[in-house]
Design an enzyme around this catalytic site. Sequence first.
Site, PDB file in Angstrom:
ATOM      1  N   ASN A   1       0.864  -1.176   0.000  1.00 51.09           N
ATOM      2  CA  ASN A   1       0.000   0.000   0.000  1.00 51.09           C
ATOM      3  C   ASN A   1       0.904   1.230   0.000  1.00 51.09           C
ATOM      4  O   ASN A   1       1.491   1.579   1.022  1.00 51.09           O
ATOM      5  CB  ASN A   1      -0.902  -0.001   1.241  1.00 51.09           C
ATOM      6  CG  ASN A   1      -1.734   1.268   1.362  1.00 51.09           C
ATOM      7  OD1 ASN A   1      -1.875   2.024   0.394  1.00 51.09           O
ATOM      8  ND2 ASN A   1      -2.282   1.507   2.536  1.00 51.09           N
TER       9      ASN A   1
ATOM     10  N   LYS B   1       0.164   4.246  -0.212  1.00 48.52           N
ATOM     11  CA  LYS B   1      -0.464   5.421   0.391  1.00 48.52           C
ATOM     12  C   LYS B   1      -0.250   6.642  -0.531  1.00 48.52           C
ATOM     13  O   LYS B   1      -0.214   6.483  -1.747  1.00 48.52           O
ATOM     14  CB  LYS B   1       0.049   5.638   1.810  1.00 48.52           C
ATOM     15  CG  LYS B   1      -0.153   4.396   2.688  1.00 48.52           C
ATOM     16  CD  LYS B   1       0.068   4.647   4.143  1.00 48.52           C
ATOM     17  CE  LYS B   1      -0.189   3.355   4.926  1.00 48.52           C
ATOM     18  NZ  LYS B   1      -0.090   3.581   6.388  1.00 48.52           N
TER      19      LYS B   1
ATOM     20  N   HIS C   1      -9.569   1.247   4.997  1.00 54.95           N
ATOM     21  CA  HIS C   1      -8.294   1.430   5.690  1.00 54.95           C
ATOM     22  C   HIS C   1      -8.497   2.370   6.875  1.00 54.95           C
ATOM     23  O   HIS C   1      -9.312   3.285   6.828  1.00 54.95           O
ATOM     24  CB  HIS C   1      -7.247   2.005   4.730  1.00 54.95           C
ATOM     25  CG  HIS C   1      -5.861   1.967   5.269  1.00 54.95           C
ATOM     26  ND1 HIS C   1      -5.386   2.898   6.165  1.00 54.95           N
ATOM     27  CD2 HIS C   1      -4.842   1.089   5.061  1.00 54.95           C
ATOM     28  CE1 HIS C   1      -4.130   2.613   6.480  1.00 54.95           C
ATOM     29  NE2 HIS C   1      -3.771   1.525   5.819  1.00 54.95           N
TER      30      HIS C   1
ATOM     31  N   GLU D   1      -6.944   4.792   7.949  1.00 52.36           N
ATOM     32  CA  GLU D   1      -6.764   6.212   7.644  1.00 52.36           C
ATOM     33  C   GLU D   1      -8.006   6.792   6.984  1.00 52.36           C
ATOM     34  O   GLU D   1      -8.344   7.973   7.200  1.00 52.36           O
ATOM     35  CB  GLU D   1      -5.522   6.396   6.772  1.00 52.36           C
ATOM     36  CG  GLU D   1      -4.235   6.094   7.537  1.00 52.36           C
ATOM     37  CD  GLU D   1      -3.051   5.736   6.670  1.00 52.36           C
ATOM     38  OE1 GLU D   1      -1.994   5.425   7.235  1.00 52.36           O
ATOM     39  OE2 GLU D   1      -3.180   5.759   5.419  1.00 52.36           O
TER      40      GLU D   1
ATOM     41  N   GLU E   1      -5.409  -4.695  10.655  1.00 54.77           N
ATOM     42  CA  GLU E   1      -4.400  -3.664  10.849  1.00 54.77           C
ATOM     43  C   GLU E   1      -4.646  -2.954  12.170  1.00 54.77           C
ATOM     44  O   GLU E   1      -5.443  -2.018  12.241  1.00 54.77           O
ATOM     45  CB  GLU E   1      -4.415  -2.667   9.684  1.00 54.77           C
ATOM     46  CG  GLU E   1      -5.804  -2.256   9.196  1.00 54.77           C
ATOM     47  CD  GLU E   1      -5.795  -0.931   8.463  1.00 54.77           C
ATOM     48  OE1 GLU E   1      -4.755  -0.570   7.928  1.00 54.77           O
ATOM     49  OE2 GLU E   1      -6.839  -0.255   8.473  1.00 54.77           O
TER      50      GLU E   1
ATOM     51  N   GLY F   1       2.650   2.666  11.243  1.00 52.63           N
ATOM     52  CA  GLY F   1       3.523   3.819  11.154  1.00 52.63           C
ATOM     53  C   GLY F   1       4.107   4.261  12.479  1.00 52.63           C
ATOM     54  O   GLY F   1       4.715   5.324  12.573  1.00 52.63           O
TER      55      GLY F   1
ATOM     56  N   SER G   1       2.699  -2.659  10.442  1.00 57.93           N
ATOM     57  CA  SER G   1       4.162  -2.492  10.433  1.00 57.93           C
ATOM     58  C   SER G   1       4.899  -3.812  10.233  1.00 57.93           C
ATOM     59  O   SER G   1       5.848  -4.127  10.961  1.00 57.93           O
ATOM     60  CB  SER G   1       4.638  -1.809  11.727  1.00 57.93           C
ATOM     61  OG  SER G   1       4.146  -0.491  11.803  1.00 57.93           O
TER      62      SER G   1
END
Length: 251
Positions: free
Chosen positions: A9, A11, A97, A99, A168, A174, A213
């Site tokens: 991904n 991003k 996701h 985010e 996730e 991150g 991660s």
Amino acid sequence: MRRKLVVGNWKMNGSRAANASLLAGIVAGVNAAAIPNAACAVCAPAPYLAQCQDVLAGGPVAWGAQDVSAQPGGAYTGEVAASMLADFACTYVIVGHSERRAYHGESSGLVAKKAVAVLDAGMTPIVCVGETLAERDAGQTVAVVSSQLGAVLDLVGERVANIVVAYEPVWAIGTGKTATPAMAQEVHAQLRAQLTAKNAVAAETVQILYGGSMKPDNALELMAQPDIDGGLIGGAALKAADFLAILHAAN
């Protein structure tokens, strides 16, 4: 036995020049080594899907998108319809996701509609679920991920066999923190049980990826767990050597 799947991904990263170098490195690495037990894909920003198609078509690396509209088309400025992604021969589309949920207020109901839109267009949705640190500390992990996945399962019905799930943990994205293999496996097993309750046959084949991660130094141990079928890779997917190392760990 479920084949492992490793998906990068990207991003909101990349440029035509940087993408060309990254894709060339990935393709060369995949072509140079036999990887019979693992498949791979890259999910790029929408403007670069044509570039991915040009470089990757006919080869072993699939490509996909990072989001999609739940609407089929029309007056939705800035949105991208599933049919448009299919126009670029995308195989996968990430939906839900963390985010997107956090920064754009996407509900599990909307994520479910997006998953259906992807399926209707002949592609595979990668359905993301995961809890925040506060939710984990409160003992709500199972309730949160079960609710997020349940909304999708309710809407996709018997097409559950055609989705990919990605766990996730939000607190491990991150941050440099990673769930231990045992912690990740516990949640993956719960998700597998939820899939089994929906469709026992499909649950045996649905790939559940870990998306917190994953890196070259922890990929092998994570993917050795019985219900971890690969990874949804963020930062490490932007370096061909790291992405390939994770792919080899999956094999």
